[in-house]
Design a protein around this motif. Structure first.
Motif, PDB file in Angstrom:
ATOM      1  N   PHE A  20      34.774  41.945  63.174  1.00  0.00           N
ATOM      2  CA  PHE A  20      34.407  42.961  64.155  1.00  0.00           C
ATOM      3  C   PHE A  20      35.625  43.780  64.531  1.00  0.00           C
ATOM      4  O   PHE A  20      36.754  43.320  64.475  1.00  0.00           O
ATOM      5  N   VAL A  21      35.363  45.029  64.878  1.00  0.00           N
ATOM      6  CA  VAL A  21      36.414  45.980  65.220  1.00  0.00           C
ATOM      7  C   VAL A  21      36.970  45.620  66.590  1.00  0.00           C
ATOM      8  O   VAL A  21      36.224  45.474  67.566  1.00  0.00           O
ATOM      9  N   ILE A  22      38.314  45.470  66.662  1.00  0.00           N
ATOM     10  CA  ILE A  22      38.957  45.154  67.935  1.00  0.00           C
ATOM     11  C   ILE A  22      39.790  46.312  68.467  1.00  0.00           C
ATOM     12  O   ILE A  22      40.139  46.335  69.649  1.00  0.00           O
ATOM     13  N   HIS A  23      40.109  47.284  67.603  1.00  0.00           N
ATOM     14  CA  HIS A  23      40.892  48.439  68.040  1.00  0.00           C
ATOM     15  C   HIS A  23      40.725  49.562  67.027  1.00  0.00           C
ATOM     16  O   HIS A  23      40.593  49.310  65.834  1.00  0.00           O
ATOM     17  N   GLN A  24      40.738  50.777  67.546  1.00  0.00           N
ATOM     18  CA  GLN A  24      40.666  51.947  66.679  1.00  0.00           C
ATOM     19  C   GLN A  24      41.823  52.869  67.036  1.00  0.00           C
ATOM     20  O   GLN A  24      42.091  53.112  68.210  1.00  0.00           O
ATOM     21  N   ASP A  25      42.543  53.351  66.020  1.00  0.00           N
ATOM     22  CA  ASP A  25      43.577  54.348  66.261  1.00  0.00           C
ATOM     23  C   ASP A  25      43.171  55.645  65.565  1.00  0.00           C
ATOM     24  O   ASP A  25      42.043  55.768  65.102  1.00  0.00           O
ATOM     25  N   GLU A  26      44.060  56.587  65.488  1.00  0.00           N
ATOM     26  CA  GLU A  26      43.723  57.882  64.897  1.00  0.00           C
ATOM     27  C   GLU A  26      43.432  57.798  63.400  1.00  0.00           C
ATOM     28  O   GLU A  26      42.740  58.648  62.846  1.00  0.00           O
ATOM     29  N   GLU A  27      43.944  56.779  62.737  1.00  0.00           N
ATOM     30  CA  GLU A  27      43.818  56.661  61.284  1.00  0.00           C
ATOM     31  C   GLU A  27      42.691  55.748  60.816  1.00  0.00           C
ATOM     32  O   GLU A  27      42.215  55.868  59.698  1.00  0.00           O
ATOM     33  N   GLY A  28      42.308  54.780  61.630  1.00  0.00           N
ATOM     34  CA  GLY A  28      41.302  53.819  61.191  1.00  0.00           C
ATOM     35  C   GLY A  28      41.045  52.735  62.214  1.00  0.00           C
ATOM     36  O   GLY A  28      41.288  52.917  63.402  1.00  0.00           O
ATOM     37  N   CYS A  29      40.571  51.571  61.730  1.00  0.00           N
ATOM     38  CA  CYS A  29      40.171  50.466  62.612  1.00  0.00           C
ATOM     39  C   CYS A  29      40.876  49.164  62.252  1.00  0.00           C
ATOM     40  O   CYS A  29      41.106  48.870  61.082  1.00  0.00           O
ATOM     41  N   PHE A  30      41.155  48.375  63.285  1.00  0.00           N
ATOM     42  CA  PHE A  30      41.640  47.007  63.134  1.00  0.00           C
ATOM     43  C   PHE A  30      40.435  46.085  63.277  1.00  0.00           C
ATOM     44  O   PHE A  30      39.625  46.251  64.191  1.00  0.00           O
ATOM     45  N   ILE A  31      40.332  45.122  62.387  1.00  0.00           N
ATOM     46  CA  ILE A  31      39.188  44.218  62.348  1.00  0.00           C
ATOM     47  C   ILE A  31      39.674  42.777  62.453  1.00  0.00           C
ATOM     48  O   ILE A  31      40.612  42.378  61.757  1.00  0.00           O
ATOM     49  N   LEU A  32      39.027  42.002  63.313  1.00  0.00           N
ATOM     50  CA  LEU A  32      39.315  40.577  63.440  1.00  0.00           C
ATOM     51  C   LEU A  32      38.275  39.818  62.634  1.00  0.00           C
ATOM     52  O   LEU A  32      37.077  40.088  62.726  1.00  0.00           O
TER      53      LEU A  32
END
Length: 137
Positions: A20-32
């Motif tokens: 699941f996505v835990i953070h989104q920045d300008e370039e994409g998403c961090f997934i745990l």
């Protein structure tokens, strides 16, 4: 919640998992996700895009963080406080055939008392709470 959960598949075998996505920045998403998912899929793909493995856990905690460029999904808020409800929903993917994977909810009960999980390799331990799927909900 459903739009924050992603299907992680392998580029090299038939393994899959969820995260699941835990953070989104300008370039994409961090997934745990779980470390065992990364281990099983070998070369992870999300939305048919190559995934960068940002962090993996030691033998004590089954977690990994992935990064996917150009993926824009809403982060799932993480709970900081204790959960006082015994009723929870779990979402993930189940495989019906080799060509069809479906995201589905499972209604479950969260047990109040934690259990201690021991690493067989390092001797470390951590507490987790068990969940049990409810039938017919």
């Amino acid at each position: 919640m459903k739009n924050s959960v992603v299907y992680i598949k392998s580029a090299i075998n038939h393994s899959f998992g969820s995260g699941f996505v835990i953070h989104q920045d300008e370039e994409g998403c961090f997934i745990l996700t779980c470390q065992h998912v990364v281990d099983e899929v070998g070369t992870p793909l999300v939305e048919n895009q190559t995934v960068e493995v940002i962090a993996t856990s030691s033998n004590t905690i089954d977690m990994a963080v992935l990064y996917v460029n150009e993926l824009k999904l809403e982060p799932l808020p993480l709970q900081i406080d204790n959960c006082n409800s015994a009723d929870v929903e779990v979402i993930g993917f189940s495989q019906f055939t080799k060509s069809l994977n479906q995201k589905e909810y499972i209604h479950a009960t969260l047990f109040e008392n934690p259990i201690e999980l021991l690493s067989k390799d390092s001797g470390f331990s951590y507490n987790a709470r068990k969940i049990k799927a409810k039938e017919g909900v």
